[in-house]
Write a protein that holds these residues in place. Sequence first.
Motif, PDB file in Angstrom:
ATOM      1  N   ALA A  33       0.825  -1.206   0.000  1.00  0.00           N
ATOM      2  CA  ALA A  33       0.000   0.000   0.000  1.00  0.00           C
ATOM      3  C   ALA A  33       0.865   1.264   0.000  1.00  0.00           C
ATOM      4  CB  ALA A  33      -0.930  -0.009   1.219  1.00  0.00           C
ATOM      5  N   VAL A  34       1.932   1.262   0.796  1.00  0.00           N
ATOM      6  CA  VAL A  34       2.820   2.433   0.869  1.00  0.00           C
ATOM      7  C   VAL A  34       3.513   2.657  -0.473  1.00  0.00           C
ATOM      8  CG1 VAL A  34       4.919   3.354   1.923  1.00  0.00           C
ATOM      9  CG2 VAL A  34       3.171   2.285   3.355  1.00  0.00           C
ATOM     10  N   LEU A  35       4.009   1.579  -1.084  1.00  0.00           N
ATOM     11  CA  LEU A  35       4.690   1.727  -2.371  1.00  0.00           C
ATOM     12  C   LEU A  35       3.723   2.210  -3.454  1.00  0.00           C
ATOM     13  CD1 LEU A  35       7.215   1.468  -4.083  1.00  0.00           C
ATOM     14  CD2 LEU A  35       6.658  -0.957  -4.445  1.00  0.00           C
ATOM     15  N   ALA A  36       2.507   1.680  -3.463  1.00  0.00           N
ATOM     16  CA  ALA A  36       1.512   2.122  -4.447  1.00  0.00           C
ATOM     17  C   ALA A  36       1.228   3.617  -4.298  1.00  0.00           C
ATOM     18  CB  ALA A  36       0.224   1.315  -4.291  1.00  0.00           C
ATOM     19  N   LEU A  37       1.128   4.062  -3.056  1.00  0.00           N
ATOM     20  CA  LEU A  37       0.885   5.490  -2.809  1.00  0.00           C
ATOM     21  C   LEU A  37       2.065   6.333  -3.298  1.00  0.00           C
ATOM     22  CD1 LEU A  37      -0.842   7.735  -1.519  1.00  0.00           C
ATOM     23  CD2 LEU A  37       0.334   7.262   0.651  1.00  0.00           C
ATOM     24  N   LEU A  38       3.276   5.882  -3.014  1.00  0.00           N
ATOM     25  CA  LEU A  38       4.462   6.622  -3.453  1.00  0.00           C
ATOM     26  C   LEU A  38       4.546   6.687  -4.980  1.00  0.00           C
ATOM     27  CD1 LEU A  38       7.183   5.320  -0.943  1.00  0.00           C
ATOM     28  CD2 LEU A  38       6.139   7.605  -1.014  1.00  0.00           C
ATOM     29  N   LEU A  39       4.272   5.577  -5.640  1.00  0.00           N
ATOM     30  CA  LEU A  39       4.334   5.540  -7.103  1.00  0.00           C
ATOM     31  C   LEU A  39       3.280   6.444  -7.732  1.00  0.00           C
ATOM     32  CD1 LEU A  39       4.949   1.727  -7.667  1.00  0.00           C
ATOM     33  CD2 LEU A  39       6.597   3.574  -7.994  1.00  0.00           C
ATOM     34  N   TRP A  40       2.150   6.557  -7.049  1.00  0.00           N
ATOM     35  CA  TRP A  40       1.074   7.418  -7.546  1.00  0.00           C
ATOM     36  C   TRP A  40       1.440   8.891  -7.395  1.00  0.00           C
ATOM     37  CZ3 TRP A  40      -2.999  10.135  -4.586  1.00  0.00           C
ATOM     38  CH2 TRP A  40      -3.984  10.659  -5.422  1.00  0.00           C
ATOM     39  N   LEU A  41       2.190   9.220  -6.315  1.00  0.00           N
ATOM     40  CA  LEU A  41       2.525  10.613  -6.038  1.00  0.00           C
ATOM     41  C   LEU A  41       3.789  11.084  -6.752  1.00  0.00           C
ATOM     42  CD1 LEU A  41       1.834  10.719  -2.176  1.00  0.00           C
ATOM     43  CD2 LEU A  41       0.414  11.714  -3.987  1.00  0.00           C
ATOM     44  N   LEU A  42       4.758  10.168  -6.934  1.00  0.00           N
ATOM     45  CA  LEU A  42       6.061  10.568  -7.467  1.00  0.00           C
ATOM     46  C   LEU A  42       6.096  10.561  -8.996  1.00  0.00           C
ATOM     47  CD1 LEU A  42       8.315   8.556  -4.976  1.00  0.00           C
ATOM     48  CD2 LEU A  42       7.790  11.008  -4.922  1.00  0.00           C
ATOM     49  N   SER A  43       7.201  11.053  -9.517  1.00  0.00           N
ATOM     50  CA  SER A  43       7.386  11.114 -10.970  1.00  0.00           C
ATOM     51  C   SER A  43       7.418   9.703 -11.564  1.00  0.00           C
ATOM     52  CB  SER A  43       8.709  11.825 -11.277  1.00  0.00           C
ATOM     53  OG  SER A  43       9.000  11.769 -12.645  1.00  0.00           O
ATOM     54  N   PRO A  44       6.695   9.456 -12.673  1.00  0.00           N
ATOM     55  CA  PRO A  44       6.601   8.115 -13.270  1.00  0.00           C
ATOM     56  C   PRO A  44       7.825   7.748 -14.107  1.00  0.00           C
ATOM     57  CG  PRO A  44       5.293   9.637 -14.564  1.00  0.00           C
ATOM     58  CD  PRO A  44       5.855  10.429 -13.410  1.00  0.00           C
ATOM     59  N   THR A  45       8.987   7.661 -13.449  1.00  0.00           N
ATOM     60  CA  THR A  45      10.202   7.229 -14.137  1.00  0.00           C
ATOM     61  C   THR A  45      10.737   5.981 -13.442  1.00  0.00           C
ATOM     62  OG1 THR A  45      11.671   8.581 -12.771  1.00  0.00           O
ATOM     63  CG2 THR A  45      10.758   9.601 -14.757  1.00  0.00           C
ATOM     64  N   ALA A  46      11.514   5.189 -14.176  1.00  0.00           N
ATOM     65  CA  ALA A  46      11.999   3.920 -13.650  1.00  0.00           C
ATOM     66  C   ALA A  46      12.932   4.110 -12.457  1.00  0.00           C
ATOM     67  CB  ALA A  46      12.702   3.140 -14.758  1.00  0.00           C
ATOM     68  N   ILE A  47      13.783   5.106 -12.499  1.00  0.00           N
ATOM     69  CA  ILE A  47      14.756   5.272 -11.415  1.00  0.00           C
ATOM     70  C   ILE A  47      14.081   5.763 -10.134  1.00  0.00           C
ATOM     71  CG2 ILE A  47      15.436   7.666 -11.947  1.00  0.00           C
ATOM     72  CD1 ILE A  47      18.377   6.583 -11.405  1.00  0.00           C
ATOM     73  N   VAL A  48      13.094   6.631 -10.243  1.00  0.00           N
ATOM     74  CA  VAL A  48      12.355   7.092  -9.063  1.00  0.00           C
ATOM     75  C   VAL A  48      11.571   5.929  -8.466  1.00  0.00           C
ATOM     76  CG1 VAL A  48      10.455   8.551  -8.286  1.00  0.00           C
ATOM     77  CG2 VAL A  48      12.216   9.496  -9.789  1.00  0.00           C
ATOM     78  N   ALA A  49      10.959   5.119  -9.338  1.00  0.00           N
ATOM     79  CA  ALA A  49      10.187   3.962  -8.882  1.00  0.00           C
ATOM     80  C   ALA A  49      11.081   2.969  -8.147  1.00  0.00           C
ATOM     81  CB  ALA A  49       9.505   3.294 -10.068  1.00  0.00           C
ATOM     82  N   SER A  50      12.311   2.773  -8.649  1.00  0.00           N
ATOM     83  CA  SER A  50      13.214   1.816  -8.012  1.00  0.00           C
ATOM     84  C   SER A  50      13.676   2.316  -6.642  1.00  0.00           C
ATOM     85  CB  SER A  50      14.417   1.536  -8.920  1.00  0.00           C
ATOM     86  OG  SER A  50      15.157   2.715  -9.153  1.00  0.00           O
ATOM     87  N   LEU A  51      13.882   3.618  -6.499  1.00  0.00           N
ATOM     88  CA  LEU A  51      14.254   4.181  -5.199  1.00  0.00           C
ATOM     89  C   LEU A  51      13.136   3.995  -4.175  1.00  0.00           C
ATOM     90  CD1 LEU A  51      16.006   7.485  -6.349  1.00  0.00           C
ATOM     91  CD2 LEU A  51      17.081   5.632  -5.025  1.00  0.00           C
ATOM     92  N   ALA A  52      11.907   4.236  -4.606  1.00  0.00           N
ATOM     93  CA  ALA A  52      10.767   4.050  -3.717  1.00  0.00           C
ATOM     94  C   ALA A  52      10.645   2.587  -3.295  1.00  0.00           C
ATOM     95  CB  ALA A  52       9.489   4.510  -4.412  1.00  0.00           C
TER      96      ALA A  52
END
Length: 430
Positions: free
Chosen positions: A390-409
């Motif tokens: 749930a936390v990761l889904a929320l972060l991915l929804w809020l943050l920039s939709p790029t692969a490197i940002v997603a991997s950091l989250a």
Amino acid sequence: MRYAAFAWRGALSKGLLRRFSGILTANVVNNIVSFAILVAAARAFGPELFGVLALAISITTLFWILLDFGASVALVRFYNTETSPHERAKLVREVLMLRAAILVLLLPLALALERATIWLFPIVEGHEGLIYLAFFSSGLLGFWGTMRSIEQASRRFVSFERYTLAYAGLRSACAVTVFLGGFSSITTVFVSLYTVPLAGLLVLGWFTGYRSLLRRPADGKDEGPGKSPIPIALKRVFAYGAWVAVSALCYTGLLRLPQFFLANGGNARETGLYSAALTFVAVFSLMNDALRTVILPDVSALDTGHARREFRERFARLGPAFFAVMALVLSAMVFAQYFVLGGDYRASIPIFLILGVAVVTSMYLGVFNTLIHSHGVPRLDATNNLLRFAVLALLLWLLSPTAIVASLAFGAVLVAGELRVYALIRSKET
């Protein structure tokens, strides 16, 4: 390397070390074949089409976990806590019959799931056959996974190794056929990795012993008075397995959730770059899978505080050796990714490093966290993984939709959750 070898030998008994080494070798062979096919496909099709293929593989993996519903882990636990051979045989038989029924139901169900997937992920439009096979192959994978859990539960690890090597052999034969055909489509690559080899394994298993496991006792009595529509053994499996299923689905989904978010946004290139990193990260699961396979039956049987502390101390000694070896593997994988894939895929190297460090750390902590099955509290891991998802889904929804940002989250959420479970287990033992 010599220090690492001594550390492993000191932490594992002679028998456990032999079983671990054998299963690790079989897993390595199987995954090398898979890895080689995927690397060749990535080079042949480019990031966009490879992203679609990787998405289909993720669908198969996640839907298999959903269909399994934790039954494989529950089977291992109850098989090793049950003293009656008759009850053990009944448990195995009922789980196998359930797997067969699910496989038949998937034939029509996969059509509806295929249409829903195309609506949800625009980048898979035009690949209807691939998506259908992805869902149907999850049923085949589930059946094979049950076969593996039976071998694991009964500690027939030599048979476990042979089936894994047979999987690698079938994949190799299919890969050669696909290669000679010139990689005509990503669907043929998927079929060579999953559908055909898994179907072959089921046929092989049927004729090499599993057919006898479906036979009822000679007296024809399976249940006592007052039969239930749902067999008693399966009730126990579902009650325990439900928590395992939630945990496994959320944990596996964590690594693939960024992939789904990127695919849902229609960004084929970012999906492809993340998927390429994901392919190399899979290398780190080999040791994890092998070690968990051999220790789960023993961990399930630990029932005293002293035994659990001894288990923890034994594996704590592996820390320095484990991270030293994993650092070498990380470096080798970066080298391979840079020179083998090359081109556009070099942009995925930072993504791989972030994912790799997070997964390696999680793997080490996860060995200690298998003690949840000693305490018999799978809900602890399930609620933790559900929270992470749930936390990761929320972060991915809020943050920039790029692969490197997603991997950091992903990395931050994965490690934080593993530390939380570790602390909770320690608190139960104080």
